[in-house]
Scaffold this motif. Structure first.
Motif, PDB file in Angstrom:
ATOM      1  N   ARG A 238      34.587  19.982  27.298  1.00 28.74           N
ATOM      2  CA  ARG A 238      33.737  20.856  28.121  1.00 28.74           C
ATOM      3  C   ARG A 238      34.565  21.574  29.192  1.00 28.74           C
ATOM      4  NH1 ARG A 238      28.639  16.769  28.716  1.00 28.74           N
ATOM      5  NH2 ARG A 238      27.646  17.322  26.733  1.00 28.74           N
ATOM      6  N   THR A 239      35.459  20.839  29.834  1.00 29.97           N
ATOM      7  CA  THR A 239      36.298  21.428  30.879  1.00 29.97           C
ATOM      8  C   THR A 239      37.210  22.502  30.307  1.00 29.97           C
ATOM      9  OG1 THR A 239      36.263  19.374  32.160  1.00 29.97           O
ATOM     10  CG2 THR A 239      38.037  20.918  32.637  1.00 29.97           C
ATOM     11  N   LYS A 240      37.870  22.188  29.200  1.00 29.24           N
ATOM     12  CA  LYS A 240      38.785  23.154  28.581  1.00 29.24           C
ATOM     13  C   LYS A 240      38.037  24.406  28.115  1.00 29.24           C
ATOM     14  CE  LYS A 240      42.202  19.794  26.953  1.00 29.24           C
ATOM     15  NZ  LYS A 240      43.368  20.278  27.681  1.00 29.24           N
ATOM     16  N   LEU A 241      36.897  24.210  27.464  1.00 27.46           N
ATOM     17  CA  LEU A 241      36.138  25.365  26.974  1.00 27.46           C
ATOM     18  C   LEU A 241      35.590  26.201  28.117  1.00 27.46           C
ATOM     19  CD1 LEU A 241      34.303  23.879  23.857  1.00 27.46           C
ATOM     20  CD2 LEU A 241      36.404  25.242  23.933  1.00 27.46           C
ATOM     21  N   ALA A 242      35.206  25.566  29.211  1.00 28.46           N
ATOM     22  CA  ALA A 242      34.728  26.317  30.374  1.00 28.46           C
ATOM     23  C   ALA A 242      35.847  27.185  30.951  1.00 28.46           C
ATOM     24  CB  ALA A 242      34.191  25.362  31.440  1.00 28.46           C
ATOM     25  N   LYS A 243      37.052  26.617  31.034  1.00 26.25           N
ATOM     26  CA  LYS A 243      38.200  27.395  31.518  1.00 26.25           C
ATOM     27  C   LYS A 243      38.503  28.551  30.573  1.00 26.25           C
ATOM     28  CE  LYS A 243      40.479  23.729  34.104  1.00 26.25           C
ATOM     29  NZ  LYS A 243      41.656  22.853  34.213  1.00 26.25           N
ATOM     30  N   HIS A 244      38.374  28.299  29.298  1.00 28.25           N
ATOM     31  CA  HIS A 244      38.629  29.356  28.313  1.00 28.25           C
ATOM     32  C   HIS A 244      37.593  30.468  28.439  1.00 28.25           C
ATOM     33  CE1 HIS A 244      40.982  26.401  25.498  1.00 28.25           C
ATOM     34  NE2 HIS A 244      41.580  26.602  26.662  1.00 28.25           N
ATOM     35  N   ARG A 245      36.320  30.089  28.630  1.00 26.75           N
ATOM     36  CA  ARG A 245      35.270  31.103  28.806  1.00 26.75           C
ATOM     37  C   ARG A 245      35.554  31.956  30.048  1.00 26.75           C
ATOM     38  NH1 ARG A 245      32.006  26.967  26.831  1.00 26.75           N
ATOM     39  NH2 ARG A 245      31.531  26.204  28.922  1.00 26.75           N
ATOM     40  N   GLU A 246      36.011  31.311  31.111  1.00 24.67           N
ATOM     41  CA  GLU A 246      36.359  32.047  32.335  1.00 24.67           C
ATOM     42  C   GLU A 246      37.501  33.021  32.072  1.00 24.67           C
ATOM     43  OE1 GLU A 246      37.211  29.497  35.669  1.00 24.67           O
ATOM     44  OE2 GLU A 246      35.389  28.332  35.337  1.00 24.67           O
ATOM     45  N   ALA A 247      38.502  32.576  31.340  1.00 26.19           N
ATOM     46  CA  ALA A 247      39.653  33.437  31.034  1.00 26.19           C
ATOM     47  C   ALA A 247      39.222  34.633  30.195  1.00 26.19           C
ATOM     48  CB  ALA A 247      40.736  32.640  30.322  1.00 26.19           C
ATOM     49  N   ILE A 248      38.354  34.397  29.228  1.00 31.80           N
ATOM     50  CA  ILE A 248      37.861  35.489  28.380  1.00 31.80           C
ATOM     51  C   ILE A 248      37.040  36.466  29.209  1.00 31.80           C
ATOM     52  CG2 ILE A 248      36.260  36.055  26.504  1.00 31.80           C
ATOM     53  CD1 ILE A 248      37.307  33.501  25.067  1.00 31.80           C
ATOM     54  N   ALA A 249      36.166  35.945  30.045  1.00 33.49           N
ATOM     55  CA  ALA A 249      35.328  36.816  30.885  1.00 33.49           C
ATOM     56  C   ALA A 249      36.196  37.656  31.823  1.00 33.49           C
ATOM     57  CB  ALA A 249      34.335  35.985  31.680  1.00 33.49           C
ATOM     58  N   LYS A 250      37.232  37.055  32.383  1.00 32.44           N
ATOM     59  CA  LYS A 250      38.134  37.775  33.281  1.00 32.44           C
ATOM     60  C   LYS A 250      38.853  38.890  32.531  1.00 32.44           C
ATOM     61  CE  LYS A 250      42.035  37.029  36.392  1.00 32.44           C
ATOM     62  NZ  LYS A 250      43.008  36.084  36.911  1.00 32.44           N
ATOM     63  N   ALA A 251      39.349  38.585  31.340  1.00 31.37           N
ATOM     64  CA  ALA A 251      40.057  39.589  30.536  1.00 31.37           C
ATOM     65  C   ALA A 251      39.108  40.715  30.117  1.00 31.37           C
ATOM     66  CB  ALA A 251      40.699  38.941  29.312  1.00 31.37           C
ATOM     67  N   GLU A 252      37.888  40.370  29.731  1.00 25.67           N
ATOM     68  CA  GLU A 252      36.917  41.396  29.341  1.00 25.67           C
ATOM     69  C   GLU A 252      36.564  42.291  30.525  1.00 25.67           C
ATOM     70  OE1 GLU A 252      33.812  38.980  27.688  1.00 25.67           O
ATOM     71  OE2 GLU A 252      34.626  39.130  25.654  1.00 25.67           O
ATOM     72  N   SER A 253      36.442  41.692  31.674  1.00 24.43           N
ATOM     73  CA  SER A 253      36.161  42.457  32.888  1.00 24.43           C
ATOM     74  C   SER A 253      37.311  43.417  33.202  1.00 24.43           C
ATOM     75  CB  SER A 253      35.932  41.496  34.054  1.00 24.43           C
ATOM     76  OG  SER A 253      35.762  42.193  35.247  1.00 24.43           O
ATOM     77  N   GLU A 254      38.526  42.940  33.041  1.00 30.00           N
ATOM     78  CA  GLU A 254      39.700  43.781  33.287  1.00 30.00           C
ATOM     79  C   GLU A 254      39.765  44.920  32.273  1.00 30.00           C
ATOM     80  OE1 GLU A 254      43.318  45.001  35.161  1.00 30.00           O
ATOM     81  OE2 GLU A 254      41.487  43.999  35.774  1.00 30.00           O
ATOM     82  N   ILE A 255      39.436  44.649  31.028  1.00 33.47           N
ATOM     83  CA  ILE A 255      39.409  45.701  30.007  1.00 33.47           C
ATOM     84  C   ILE A 255      38.409  46.786  30.398  1.00 33.47           C
ATOM     85  CG2 ILE A 255      38.730  46.232  27.625  1.00 33.47           C
ATOM     86  CD1 ILE A 255      39.994  43.492  26.863  1.00 33.47           C
TER      87      ILE A 255
END
Length: 88
Positions: free
Chosen positions: A51-68
């Motif tokens: 759960r912790t790892k996947l939550a961090k991954h979701r945050e990273a994806i959201a950050k990258a999508e926001s930057e795009i």
């Protein structure tokens, strides 16, 4: 005029490269999601770790999508994209 066009082309190309880098980041994180899933299935991770790892991954994806999205808005505001400028 030509100098301005060259500057806009250069900026547009740089923005396109940054977008590509962010898309690459998303791909890498998605691969890590698969590895976490595989680790869970093999018993390497506890449910909390997953759960912790996947939550961090979701945050990273959201950050990258926001930057795009930010970069795309910036590209739209610069005028020409590389293809359009080459046609001129």
């Amino acid at each position: 005029m030509e100098q301005q066009l060259n500057a806009e082309l250069s900026q547009s190309a740089d923005l396109e490269k940054l977008i590509t880098m962010e898309q690459f980041k998303i791909s890498k994180v998605k691969l890590r999601n698969g590895k976490v899933q595989e680790g869970w299935e093999k018993g390497f991770y506890t449910l909390d770790e997953v759960r912790t790892k996947l939550a961090k991954h979701r945050e990273a994806i959201a950050k990258a999508e926001s930057e795009i999205e930010r970069l795309r808005r910036q590209m739209a505001n610069t005028g020409f994209n590389t293809i359009e400028a080459e046609l001129i």
